[in-house]
Design an enzyme around this catalytic site. Sequence first.
Site, PDB file in Angstrom:
ATOM      1  N   LYS A  86       7.158  -0.540   1.693  1.00 16.29           N
ATOM      2  CA  LYS A  86       7.214  -0.219   0.268  1.00 16.29           C
ATOM      3  C   LYS A  86       8.225  -1.140  -0.391  1.00 16.29           C
ATOM      4  O   LYS A  86       9.329  -1.310   0.128  1.00 16.29           O
ATOM      5  CB  LYS A  86       7.670   1.241   0.155  1.00 16.29           C
ATOM      6  CG  LYS A  86       7.487   1.836  -1.175  1.00 16.29           C
ATOM      7  CD  LYS A  86       6.064   2.313  -1.334  1.00 16.29           C
ATOM      8  CE  LYS A  86       5.858   2.731  -2.782  1.00 16.29           C
ATOM      9  NZ  LYS A  86       4.459   2.790  -3.138  1.00 16.29           N
ATOM     10  N   GLY A 130      -4.038   4.710  -2.563  1.00 13.18           N
ATOM     11  CA  GLY A 130      -3.471   6.043  -2.764  1.00 13.18           C
ATOM     12  C   GLY A 130      -1.988   5.904  -3.040  1.00 13.18           C
ATOM     13  O   GLY A 130      -1.474   4.807  -3.259  1.00 13.18           O
ATOM     14  N   SER A 131      -1.263   6.996  -3.035  1.00 15.18           N
ATOM     15  CA  SER A 131       0.186   6.920  -3.133  1.00 15.18           C
ATOM     16  C   SER A 131       0.732   6.876  -1.712  1.00 15.18           C
ATOM     17  O   SER A 131       0.006   7.128  -0.745  1.00 15.18           O
ATOM     18  CB  SER A 131       0.723   8.124  -3.887  1.00 15.18           C
ATOM     19  OG  SER A 131       0.214   9.303  -3.323  1.00 15.18           O
ATOM     20  N   MET A 132       2.012   6.548  -1.598  1.00 15.39           N
ATOM     21  CA  MET A 132       2.644   6.417  -0.285  1.00 15.39           C
ATOM     22  C   MET A 132       2.429   7.694   0.546  1.00 15.39           C
ATOM     23  O   MET A 132       2.690   8.792   0.075  1.00 15.39           O
ATOM     24  CB  MET A 132       4.141   6.205  -0.513  1.00 15.39           C
ATOM     25  CG  MET A 132       4.949   6.032   0.720  1.00 15.39           C
ATOM     26  SD  MET A 132       6.664   5.767   0.254  1.00 15.39           S
ATOM     27  CE  MET A 132       7.018   7.337  -0.538  1.00 15.39           C
ATOM     28  N   HIS A 164      -8.970   2.945 -10.202  1.00 14.07           N
ATOM     29  CA  HIS A 164      -8.143   2.031  -9.392  1.00 14.07           C
ATOM     30  C   HIS A 164      -7.123   2.738  -8.526  1.00 14.07           C
ATOM     31  O   HIS A 164      -6.575   2.136  -7.622  1.00 14.07           O
ATOM     32  CB  HIS A 164      -7.480   0.986 -10.271  1.00 14.07           C
ATOM     33  CG  HIS A 164      -6.177   1.412 -10.888  1.00 14.07           C
ATOM     34  ND1 HIS A 164      -6.028   2.570 -11.604  1.00 14.07           N
ATOM     35  CD2 HIS A 164      -4.960   0.809 -10.882  1.00 14.07           C
ATOM     36  CE1 HIS A 164      -4.781   2.661 -12.017  1.00 14.07           C
ATOM     37  NE2 HIS A 164      -4.110   1.622 -11.601  1.00 14.07           N
ATOM     38  N   GLY A 165      -6.821   3.983  -8.783  1.00 11.47           N
ATOM     39  CA  GLY A 165      -5.804   4.641  -7.957  1.00 11.47           C
ATOM     40  C   GLY A 165      -5.637   6.085  -8.358  1.00 11.47           C
ATOM     41  O   GLY A 165      -6.511   6.669  -9.001  1.00 11.47           O
ATOM     42  N   CYS A 168      -3.054  -7.605 -10.789  1.00 10.80           N
ATOM     43  CA  CYS A 168      -2.604  -6.695  -9.735  1.00 10.80           C
ATOM     44  C   CYS A 168      -3.866  -6.191  -9.029  1.00 10.80           C
ATOM     45  O   CYS A 168      -4.888  -5.975  -9.675  1.00 10.80           O
ATOM     46  CB  CYS A 168      -1.857  -5.531 -10.372  1.00 10.80           C
ATOM     47  SG  CYS A 168      -1.235  -4.359  -9.166  1.00 10.80           S
ATOM     48  N   HIS A 199       3.855  -0.933  -5.495  1.00 13.85           N
ATOM     49  CA  HIS A 199       3.265  -1.952  -4.623  1.00 13.85           C
ATOM     50  C   HIS A 199       3.636  -1.681  -3.164  1.00 13.85           C
ATOM     51  O   HIS A 199       4.723  -1.192  -2.866  1.00 13.85           O
ATOM     52  CB  HIS A 199       3.736  -3.348  -5.050  1.00 13.85           C
ATOM     53  CG  HIS A 199       3.214  -3.711  -6.407  1.00 13.85           C
ATOM     54  ND1 HIS A 199       3.824  -4.611  -7.233  1.00 13.85           N
ATOM     55  CD2 HIS A 199       2.126  -3.266  -7.082  1.00 13.85           C
ATOM     56  CE1 HIS A 199       3.135  -4.713  -8.355  1.00 13.85           C
ATOM     57  NE2 HIS A 199       2.104  -3.902  -8.294  1.00 13.85           N
TER      58      HIS A 199
END
Lengths: 476, 139
Positions: free
Chosen positions: A475, A374-376, A399-400, A98, A203
């Site tokens: 998304k 990042g997040s949405m 990673h995030g 990923c 994702h």
Amino acid sequence: MELGGLTRLAECAWQIPMQGPMRVPAVIYATETLMREMDEKVREQISNVAALPGIVRAAYAMPDAHWGYGFPIGGVALFDPREGGVVSAGGVGFDISCGVRCLHTGVRSEDVRAVQRELADALYARIPAGVGSTGSLSLRSRDMDAMLGGGARWAVEQGYGEAADLERTEEHGTMAGADPHAVSPEAKRRQRDELGTLGSGNHYLEVQEVAAILAPVQARAFGLAAGDVVVSIHCGSRGLGHQIGTEFLKRMAIEAPRHGIALPDRELACAPIDSPLGEEYLGAMRAAINCALANRQVLTQLVREVFADVLPQARLPLLYDVSHNTCKLETHEVDGRTRRLYVHRKGATRAFGPGHPDLPEALRDAGQPVLIGGSMGTSSWVLAGAASGEASAFASACHGAGRALSRHQAAKRWRGREVVDELARAGILIRSPSIRGVAEEAPGAYKDVGTVVDAAERAGLAVKVARLAPLVCVKG
Amino acid sequence: MSARWEHFEHSADVGVRGYGATPAEAFEQAALALTAVLVDPATLVPRERIVLHCTAPDRELLLATWLDAVIYEMAVRRVLFGRFEVNIDDGELDATGWAEPVDRERHHPAVEVKGATLTALEVREQPDGGWLAQCVVDV
């Protein structure tokens, strides 16, 4: 996490001293605030990793570490096969390779805003996303094996993208040592119609504006300027990787006692690197890395086709492609000795510093681009591998953002439609087949990625180069 | 004990848990909890009958193997399961599932499940004589 019993090595480095079955210490890189917010399970899991055979120097956790299965997510561990070192399916994760790929567009944010709705709808129509979606390719046995052996290079040969993309992809687009025969018929069957699909969960595909430049020299080397627009794709090896991960996790759990490996918990299932099962897993896992690279390469072509229709002046060369669930054979220096080691990074990004020979020439002086999703609806980041990163955690970074609330808590707190409307008012267009999925991925369900990248920089793992703000998010 | 399922909290993923009078019934309920990660099982109209079979060296690994088998069928057939009948005999599991093809317009499935993990994996008898079967699944 309770900080009692930890040794503070530096402002953002905390050591869990060796105790019980630990063979090496464990080190967590985070600010004090992130440490206090971190799941207690991270301490338990990273200490367990430090007890595995053949581990070198220390087990590491990144600033975004959280409770995983076996290894924490955000875990890094290196193993030496000459010292009985192991490979772990849980240490790679189910979504093998990923990762995030970032494309330039050559257009400016005002160009995108003029056609923002049209672009969002066109991307959503073209990019297969969400549960049950299929790609336009259906791979039968011979093509499947060629894809698993060739990765992004195979995809380019099939007409998806350009040869120049390969230089900007880890492993130059093809993971060596892949063994398509080590991949089960079930894993191949699960992948048959999934190449060129985004998947679901966290994702996404985003059109993003460069909102701020933090390191002008590296930004110039990366070709980034404020107001530029880029496209980021976050996805992995789809059903093939998931199937390989689950099959080998169970097989390693069953076989571990035969190899004399005492597991504190079955979920740490692993096999000696130099065992038939270890070698079989490495062959299959590398094939899954190629599957992920091919998948992001096919999606890249779809994005380019959409931009050719909607913004024909755009050109979309690849900035870079990173993977954050892998086990790779790398050369590192340990106590003055050069060694070939198997590096597990689960929810952690490779972050080679300036001058590393594996980097393409145009990026070599700046260090490797480290792409942090990042997040949405929130910022993403481009970092650069730091010179100090090799000594800190063998050239690894975060990673995030990591979740702050579970999916269940998020779905109770937010309604998907309201999340979409609120983000639209902020100028961010969301397109998704699942309104419940949007609620579960609401921006507030994640930790602040800004605090994570701050900690990565202060810990010397990577340097902040640019902040990216979303304009469109597809998304899964 | 009445058969039922529930989810339990895991920071990044989801825990699935089934209760039943027998291990087999708890396995049926755990698989329904799996469906519920994607969609409310009560909203499904399952018509397609799918036969599943798996084996494992012990009861815990049989649960993970069973859930993986369900995930595999969901993925390759692009269906959602609304009902299961499970039989377990000496480490062998035979099951029938009733499924409906994924209809994205009607189901809006939230997220695909990648696989069952061995985290929080337990199959055990409860003080009341009923059975519990659970693990974390990766989404």
